[in-house]
Design an enzyme around this catalytic site. Sequence first.
Site, mmCIF file in Angstrom:
data_model
loop_
_atom_site.group_PDB
_atom_site.id
_atom_site.type_symbol
_atom_site.label_atom_id
_atom_site.label_comp_id
_atom_site.label_asym_id
_atom_site.label_seq_id
_atom_site.Cartn_x
_atom_site.Cartn_y
_atom_site.Cartn_z
ATOM 1 N N HIS A 1 -6.508 4.155 -56.907
ATOM 2 C CA HIS A 1 -6.012 2.812 -56.623
ATOM 3 C C HIS A 1 -4.528 2.873 -56.209
ATOM 4 O O HIS A 1 -4.137 2.368 -55.157
ATOM 5 C CB HIS A 1 -6.198 1.931 -57.863
ATOM 6 C CG HIS A 1 -5.687 0.543 -57.706
ATOM 7 N ND1 HIS A 1 -6.520 -0.528 -57.474
ATOM 8 C CD2 HIS A 1 -4.422 0.047 -57.744
ATOM 9 C CE1 HIS A 1 -5.786 -1.622 -57.359
ATOM 10 N NE2 HIS A 1 -4.516 -1.309 -57.521
ATOM 11 N N GLU A 2 -3.726 3.509 -57.057
ATOM 12 C CA GLU A 2 -2.279 3.580 -56.776
ATOM 13 C C GLU A 2 -2.020 4.404 -55.521
ATOM 14 O O GLU A 2 -1.099 4.109 -54.760
ATOM 15 C CB GLU A 2 -1.524 4.170 -57.972
ATOM 16 C CG GLU A 2 -1.622 3.349 -59.252
ATOM 17 C CD GLU A 2 -1.150 1.907 -59.107
ATOM 18 O OE1 GLU A 2 -0.278 1.636 -58.265
ATOM 19 O OE2 GLU A 2 -1.682 1.043 -59.830
ATOM 20 N N HIS B 1 -2.131 2.244 -52.589
ATOM 21 C CA HIS B 1 -0.867 1.553 -52.328
ATOM 22 C C HIS B 1 0.103 2.504 -51.617
ATOM 23 O O HIS B 1 0.806 2.119 -50.680
ATOM 24 C CB HIS B 1 -0.221 1.088 -53.642
ATOM 25 C CG HIS B 1 -0.891 -0.109 -54.257
ATOM 26 N ND1 HIS B 1 -1.027 -1.305 -53.585
ATOM 27 C CD2 HIS B 1 -1.429 -0.296 -55.480
ATOM 28 C CE1 HIS B 1 -1.644 -2.172 -54.392
ATOM 29 N NE2 HIS B 1 -1.901 -1.591 -55.536
ATOM 30 N N HIS C 1 -0.820 3.012 -48.043
ATOM 31 C CA HIS C 1 -0.477 1.792 -47.331
ATOM 32 C C HIS C 1 1.009 1.792 -46.960
ATOM 33 O O HIS C 1 1.379 1.534 -45.809
ATOM 34 C CB HIS C 1 -0.847 0.607 -48.230
ATOM 35 C CG HIS C 1 -0.428 -0.709 -47.707
ATOM 36 N ND1 HIS C 1 0.048 -1.702 -48.519
ATOM 37 C CD2 HIS C 1 -0.397 -1.195 -46.451
ATOM 38 C CE1 HIS C 1 0.352 -2.748 -47.775
ATOM 39 N NE2 HIS C 1 0.086 -2.470 -46.523
HETATM 40 ZN ZN LIG Z 1 -2.790 -2.387 -57.216
#
Ligand SMILES: [Zn+2]
Length: 255
Positions: free
Chosen positions: A44-45, A48, A51
Site C-alpha cells: 500500500h505505502e 504511494h 505515485h
Molecule cells: Zn494510503
Amino acid sequence: TTYRSHTTFDGKKTVLSSNNSNFVKGSEGEPTLISWDDAETYFHEFGHALHFLSATVAYPTSHSGVRDYTEFQSQLLERWLTTDEVINNYLVHYKTGEPIPAELVAKIKKAATFNEGFKTTEYMASAIMDLLYHTTDPATIEPQAFEKQQLNKLGMPEEVVMRHRSTQFGHVFSSEGYSSGYYGYMWAEVLTSDAAEAFAEAPGGFYDKEVSDKLVKYLFSIRNAMAPEEAYRLFRGRDAKVEALMRDRGFPVTK
Ligand SMILES: [Zn+2]
C-alpha cells in the site's frame, strides 16, 4: 506513512519519497518476519511512493487533491501481493525458501469476503445519509425522523445499524472537506477493484506492459493535473463500474 519531496536534516539530499513503517523487528539474530497485514501495508505505502516517484506535474499541488483518488493508487498496488510472481519470489519460507502454499493463499483470499455484507451495508447507510443531509432542504429535516424515514426507504435491514448514526457523525458537518464526502472511501475502492480487473483481464495480467504504461501515464504521473474522470477513462476506456467492487466483496453479480 509515505512522505514525499523533503530534504534530509543535513540539507544535502532531496528525498523524493520515503516509506516509513512500524513493522516489529525480529529479536536479536532473528530475521524480521512481517505478517500478511504488514505485507499489504508495505505494498500500500509503496503504491504511494510509486505515485510520487512517477510525478510529472509542474506544480506539486497538482499531484494531490481529489479525495476519492487519495487512496486509490495505493490500494491498487496491494493487488500485486497475491500475484504468482510476488508469491514465488518473495512470499517464501524464511528457512526453506519454499513459496507460501497455494491452499493458504486461497484461504486468505476466501476469508477476505467474510462479513462484507454487514460492512458494506453499515457503511453505505452512513454514506447515503451524509449525501441526503446535503441535498435536502434543511428546513424540512427533523434528524431522528428523517434518518428513520430514509433508512426505511433504502430497505435498511433492521438487524444492521448504521456505522455512524446521524447525531454522532462528525464527518457530515465538520468541514467542507468532509461533508458529503464519506462515500469517497468506498468510491476509491470501486476504482481500485475496477482498475485491478483491467489488469486481471489483460493478456499479461498484472504485469501487462500496455495496461501498466497507461497506469503510469494517466493515473500515477498526472493525478490532479487532469480531470480524474477523464484520466480514468483514458486508462480504462470507460467509466469505472461498481460491479467490480461487488465481485471483490463476494456479492452475487449477474453481469
Ligand atoms: Zn494510503
